[in-house]
Design an enzyme around this catalytic site. Structure first.
Site, short mmCIF file in Angstrom:
data_model
loop_
_atom_site.label_atom_id
_atom_site.label_comp_id
_atom_site.label_asym_id
_atom_site.label_seq_id
_atom_site.Cartn_x
_atom_site.Cartn_y
_atom_site.Cartn_z
N GLY A 110 0.81 -1.21 0.00
CA GLY A 110 0.00 0.00 0.00
C GLY A 110 0.84 1.26 0.00
O GLY A 110 2.07 1.22 -0.18
N ASP A 111 0.19 2.41 0.24
CA ASP A 111 0.92 3.67 0.13
C ASP A 111 2.02 3.80 1.17
O ASP A 111 3.08 4.38 0.91
CB ASP A 111 -0.05 4.86 0.20
N GLY A 112 1.82 3.25 2.38
CA GLY A 112 2.86 3.30 3.40
C GLY A 112 4.09 2.51 2.99
O GLY A 112 5.23 2.97 3.16
N SER A 156 -3.85 -3.68 -2.43
CA SER A 156 -4.79 -3.11 -1.46
C SER A 156 -6.21 -3.47 -1.89
O SER A 156 -6.63 -3.13 -3.00
CB SER A 156 -4.66 -1.59 -1.39
N ASP A 158 -8.82 -2.16 -0.85
CA ASP A 158 -9.67 -0.97 -0.82
C ASP A 158 -9.76 -0.26 -2.16
O ASP A 158 -10.66 0.57 -2.37
CB ASP A 158 -9.16 0.03 0.22
N ARG A 464 -30.38 -17.93 -30.93
CA ARG A 464 -29.47 -17.45 -31.98
C ARG A 464 -30.19 -17.17 -33.31
O ARG A 464 -29.54 -16.79 -34.28
CB ARG A 464 -28.36 -18.48 -32.20
N ASN A 525 -16.60 -12.21 -26.03
CA ASN A 525 -15.93 -10.91 -26.09
C ASN A 525 -15.41 -10.61 -27.50
O ASN A 525 -14.27 -10.21 -27.68
CB ASN A 525 -14.78 -10.83 -25.08
N GLY A 567 -15.46 -19.42 -27.50
CA GLY A 567 -14.97 -18.20 -28.12
C GLY A 567 -15.11 -18.18 -29.62
O GLY A 567 -14.81 -17.18 -30.25
N GLN A 656 -19.19 -22.62 -19.09
CA GLN A 656 -18.67 -21.26 -19.14
C GLN A 656 -19.76 -20.20 -19.18
O GLN A 656 -19.51 -19.04 -18.88
CB GLN A 656 -17.74 -21.10 -20.35
#
Length: 743
Positions: A110-112, A156, A158, A464, A525, A567, A656
Site C-alpha cells: 500500500g501507500d505506506g 490493497s 480498498d 441465436r 468478447n 470463443g 462457461q
C-alpha cells in the site's frame, strides 16, 4: 581481463495488508526476471525480512513459484517492521541487499509500503557510503551499486490508490462481498428483514459503492460523498418504496469510514437503530471484516497482477540511477507507469480532503468513472417504482439475441428501472426475435425485474435465430402492432447482425426508422466497439475455477491436460484464462496452429517432464484450427510423450455460460444499460432515429453508429478487426516457458 558485468539482481517483497493476487504478481516478477536473464530474490516477511537478512532473502528458481496463482494471501509473507522506519534498520537492510547483489526492488504493498521504499531509495547513496566507511562492504561493491531502482505495485483490497483503475485484491474482495450480500438477501427476503452490511474502506468507498450496485442494494454510505442532512429520512423513504413495490429484503451498505457532512462517523449500529425505530421492523448488522481479504483470487486479479509483475521487471531492469521511481498501474486494461510519489501524495490528499470536509475535491481525485458510478447508483436507488406515466408514453422494447451471457438480467433490470423512471413503458420480448414475431411481448414493471441483478441465466429468454430477409416484413408489422418507439437489443454477434440488418433496411421498411441500440453481452468478447462484453468476466472466473480443479486432479500423476474453451474464432477466453490459470501453452485462431508448432511444443513438454515436471496445462480456443482439434492434440501428445505423462482432455462447454454474473459483469451491465436508456430517450426527445452500438473503450462509454459496423468487423471470423488483448501474448510466453527448457 573479464569486463563482463555481473547479472542484474532483483528483489521482490510484499508488505502491508495482504491482498488476493499478490502471489500472481510475485510469480510474474520471478518468471519474467528469469526469462530476461536476471537473478531474482524473494524477500520473506516484507521489510522485516530485508532488515533480518539471512535465509529471509532467498534466490528463486522457476519452479519455486509454481502452483501459486490460485492461492490467496502471499506465500512470501508480510509483516509490520518498526526497525525499517529508523535509519539504522534501513542501513542493515541495505547491507543485506548488497550481500546478495540486489539493487533493484519490486515492492507490492500500500501507500505506506511504497513511501518507505522511496525513502530507502533516496537514502541509498548515503547508506552505501556509511557501509563502506564501516568496512562492511568494499569500494568495488559500492561502485557496482550506486543507486537503488524501485517499482511499486499497489496491493490493497480498498482500491484506494489514485493513478490506477484497480489495485491488486480489490476485485477479489468485491467477489467476497457480493457472495455475502447475495446470501444475506435470501435470508432477509425470507423474514422481510433489513440488513446493514459494513465493508472495508477507511478513506475509500470503492468497495461499498460497487457492491451496492452489484448487489442491488437500497442505500450506500461512503466517505468521499457523505449523504445530505436528513439522510435518515431519505434512506427510510427508499426502503419503504421498495417494500410497497413488493420487495421483501432491504440492504444498506456502509463503508467503515462513512461519515456525515459534518464529519461525524456513521456506524452500522446507528443505521440499524434508525431502521428499527422508523420502519418498525427487525434490522441486523453484518460486519464482513477480514473475510474480504481471504479466499482464492478472482480471474481478474490473477491476470491483472501478472501483467503488473511483468511490467515491473521491465521497469526496474531498464531504470537508471537518475530514473524517477514508478508505480505500475492498470489504466483501461493497459499497463501504465505513473510517478510513484505523485500517486501516493494524491492518495493521501483524498484522506485530507475528507477530513477537511472538501468532498467535491475528494470525488474529483477519485476520477470520472467513480463519480459516474456514484451517479448511476443514486439514479437507480431513487428510481420510483410507480411513475405517473405521461399522456402519450414512449414504448421501449428490450430483446435478446445470440447465446446466453451472465449479466443479461442485470442489464434488463437496470434498463427497466431507468426507463420507467423516465416515464417510458418498458416492454420485454420473450424468446428473442422469434418471440417478437410471435407476439410474446409484455410490459415490465419495477417489481417484475426486482431481484434480477445477481440472477444467472436470461429471464426473458434468448436464441441465436435472427430474422431472415423473408421475415423482415413480419418484424416491421410486429413493431407497428405493438407501437414500439425504440429498441434495445442485448446480446452477442447475432444481436449485432440483426440490428445492422434492421438499420440497413430502413429505406424499405419505415417501421425500422426508430432509435435502436445494441448492448454487448457475450462470453466470447468478440464484438466491435467494446473492449469487454457483459458475461466475459463471469466466464473467465468459471474457467479459472475449472482449471484450479483440473490442476489439483493432476497432482497425483504426471499429466498433460488439453482444455478447450469457447470463443468461436475469438481467442479472448483462451488467452486470458491462460494468464489466469498459468497455462504453459495457449492455441489461438488469431495466431494459427502448424504441425511444426505442435512438434516443438511436444518436445519441450517431454523435456520438462523428464526434468521433474508433474503437470502441463495447454489451453485451446475451440476453433484454433479445424484440423488440429482437441482430440488430435491429445492423441499426438499421448503418442509422442512415450509414457512420460498421461494426457487428458477437458472441454468446458456451456459450463462457461452458467452461474450468477460476477460483480464486474453486474456493474458493467448496469452502467451500459443506463447509457442505453439515456441514448434512446435523447433520440426520442429530439425526434431523431439513429442506430448505434455501445461499448467500453479505454475506460469510457462510447457510442458507434451502426453504419460503421462493417468497417470495424471481420465478418468471416465474427470478431473485431482490432483486439486489444492480443498485445498480451508476449506476457503469456514470458511467464509460461522456463528459460532452461529445451529449444
Amino acid at each position: 581481463m573479464n569486463n563482463k558485468s555481473p547479472p542484474k539482481s532483483i528483489g521482490v517483497l510484499t508488505s502491508g495488508g495482504d491482498a488476493q493476487g499478490m502471489n500472481a504478481a510475485v510469480r510474474a516478477v520471478v518468471r519474467t526476471a528469469l526469462h530476461q536473464g536476471a537473478a531474482v530474490y524473494a524477500i520473506y516477511e516484507g521489510y522485516q525480512g530485508m532488515v533480518d537478512g539471512g535465509d529471509r532473502i532467498r534466490e528463486q528458481s522457476w519452479d519455486d513459484v509454481g502452483s501459486i496463482l490460485h492461492r490467496g494471501g502471499t506465500i512470501i509473507g508480510t509483516a509490520r517492521c518498526a526497525a525499517f522506519r529508523e535509519r539504522a534498520g534501513r542501513l542493515r537492510a541495505a547491507h543485506n541487499l548488497l550481500l546478495n547483489g540486489i539493487d533493484r526492488l519490486v515492492i507490492i504493498g500500500g501507500d505506506g509500503s511504497l513511501t518507505g521504499a522511496d525513502t530507502f531509495r533516496r537514502e541509498w547513496p548515503g547508506l552505501v557510503a556509511e557501509l563502506v566507511h564501516n568496512g562492511e562492504i568494499d569500494e568495488p561493491t559500492a561502485r557496482q551499486h550506486p543507486a537503488l531502482m524501485i517499482a511499486g505495485l499497489v496491493g490493497s483490497i480498498d482500491n484506494d490508490m489514485v493513478g490506477t483503475d484497480m489495485t491488486i485484491g480489490a476485485d477479489s474482495a468485491l467477489h467476497r462481498i457480493i457472495e455475502a450480500i447475495d446470501a444475506i438477501a435470501s435470508t432477509a427476503a425470507s423474514h422481510q428483514r433489513s440488513f446493514v452490511v459494513e465493508v472495508m474502506g477507511r478513506h475509500c468507498g470503492y468497495l461499498a459503492l460497487m457492491s451496492a450496485i452489484a448487489g442491488g442494494t437500497d442505500y450506500v454510505l461512503i466517505p468521499e460523498n457523505p449523504p445530505p442532512e436528513g439522510w435518515e429520512d431519505q434512506m427510510c423513504g427508499r426502503l419503504r418504496s421498495g417494500r410497497a413495490a413488493g420487495r421483501r429484503d432491504s440492504i444498506v451498505v456502509v463503508a467503515e469510514g462513512a461519515q456525515d457532512r459534518a464529519g461525524k462517523p456513521i456506524s452500522c449500529d446507528y443505521v440499524r437503530q434508525v431502521l428499527e425505530e422508523r420502519l418498525g421492523e427487525d434490522a441486523r448488522v453484518t460486519i464482513l471484516g477480514h473475510v474480504q481479504r481471504g479466499g482464492t483470487p478472482s480471474s481478474f486479479d490473477r491476470w491483472m497482477s501478472t501483467l503488473l509483475g511483468y511490467a515491473a521487471v521491465d521497469e526496474v531492469l531498464s531504470a537508471t540511477p537518475e530514473s524517477e521511481p514508478q508505480m505500475i498501474a492498470i489504466r483501461y486494461n493497459r499497463v501504465r507507469c505513473v510517478p510513484l510519489m505523485q500517486s501516493v501524495e494524491q492518495t493521501r490528499a483524498v484522506a485530507r480532503m475528507i477530513a477537511e470536509q472538501n468532498y467535491a475535491g475528494a470525488m474529483e481525485l477519485r476520477g470520472g468513472s467513480f463519480t459516474e458510478m456514484f451517479d448511476v447508483f443514486k439514479a437507480m436507488a431513487e428510481a420510483s417504482p410507480s411513475v405517473t406515466a405521461p399522456v402519450h408514453p414512449r414504448r421501449l422494447a428490450i430483446v435478446h439475441a445470440g447465446g446466453l451471457a451472465p449479466g443479461m438480467n442485470s442489464a434488463v433490470r437496470a434498463a427497466v428501472r431507468f426507463g420507467r423512471d423516465r416515464g417510458h413503458v418498458l416492454l420485454g420480448v420473450r424468446g428473442g426475435f422469434e418471440g417478437l414475431l410471435a407476439g410474446r411481448i409484455e410490459e415490465l414493471t419495477w417489481g417484475d425485474v426486482e431481484g434480477w441483478t445477481g440472477l444467472g441465466g436470461c429471464e426473458l429468454g434468448t436464441n441465436r435465430q435472427i430474422p431472415t430477409v423473408e421475415q423482415l416484413y413480419a418484424v416491421a408489422r410486429a413493431i407497428e402492432t405493438h407501437r414500439i418507439d425504440g429498441l434495445l437489443i442485448i446480446g452477442g454477434w447475432m444481436a449485432y447482425r440483426a440490428a445492422h440488418q434492421l438499420y440497413s433496411e430502413r429505406d424499405r421498411y419505415a417501421a425500422f426508422k426508430i432509435p435502436l441500440i445494441c448492448l454487448p453481452a457475450t462470453i466470447d468478447n468478440n464484438l466491435p466497439g467494446s473492449e469487454l462484453s457483459i458475461g466475459a468476466d463471469t466466464a473467465l472466473n468459471a474457467i479459472a475455477d475449472a482449471l484450479d480443479r483440473i490442476k489439483q486432479s493432476a497432482m497425483a500423476a504426471n499429466r498433460c491436460f488439453v482444455v478447450e474453451t469457447m470463443g468461436r474464432y475469438c481467442g479472448y477466453l483462451a488467452l486470458m484464462s491462460g494468464l489466469a490459470g498459468g497455462a504453459e501453452r495457449v492455441y489461438l485462431h488469431e495466431e494459427g496452429v502448424t504441425l511444426k508448432d505442435l512438434q516443438a511444443d511436444v518436445e519441450q513438454m517431454a523435456a520438462a517432464f523428464r526434468s521433474g515436471r508433474r503437470l502441463n496445462l495447454t489451453i485451446r480456443n475451440e476453433r484454433a484450427n479445424p484440423q488440429y482439434t482437441t482430440d488430435f492434440m491429445c492423441a499426438l501428445f499421448e503418442e509422442e510423450g512415450r509414457g512420460l505423462f498421461d494426457v487428458r482432455r477437458a472441454v468446458l462447454g456451456h459450463f462457461q455460460q452458467g452461474g450468477n454474473p460476477s460483480p464486474y459483469d453486474r456493474i458493467l451491465a448496469t452502467r451500459l444499460a443506463a447509457h442505453c436508456i439515456n441514448f434512446l430517450s435523447a433520440q426520442l426527445e429530439s425526434g431523431s432515429a439513429e442506430g448505434a452500438f455501445i461499448g467500453l473503450v479505454e475506460g469510457k462509454v462510447t457510442f458507434f453508429p451502426l453504419s460503421r459496423m462493417s468497417e470495424m468487423v471481420d465478418w468471416t471470423y465474427r470478431r473485431p478487426k482490432e483486439q486489444w488483448w492480443l498485445e498480451l501474448r508476449s506476457v503469456v510466453r514470458a511467464v509460461a516457458k522456463s528459460p532452461d527448457a529445451d529449444g
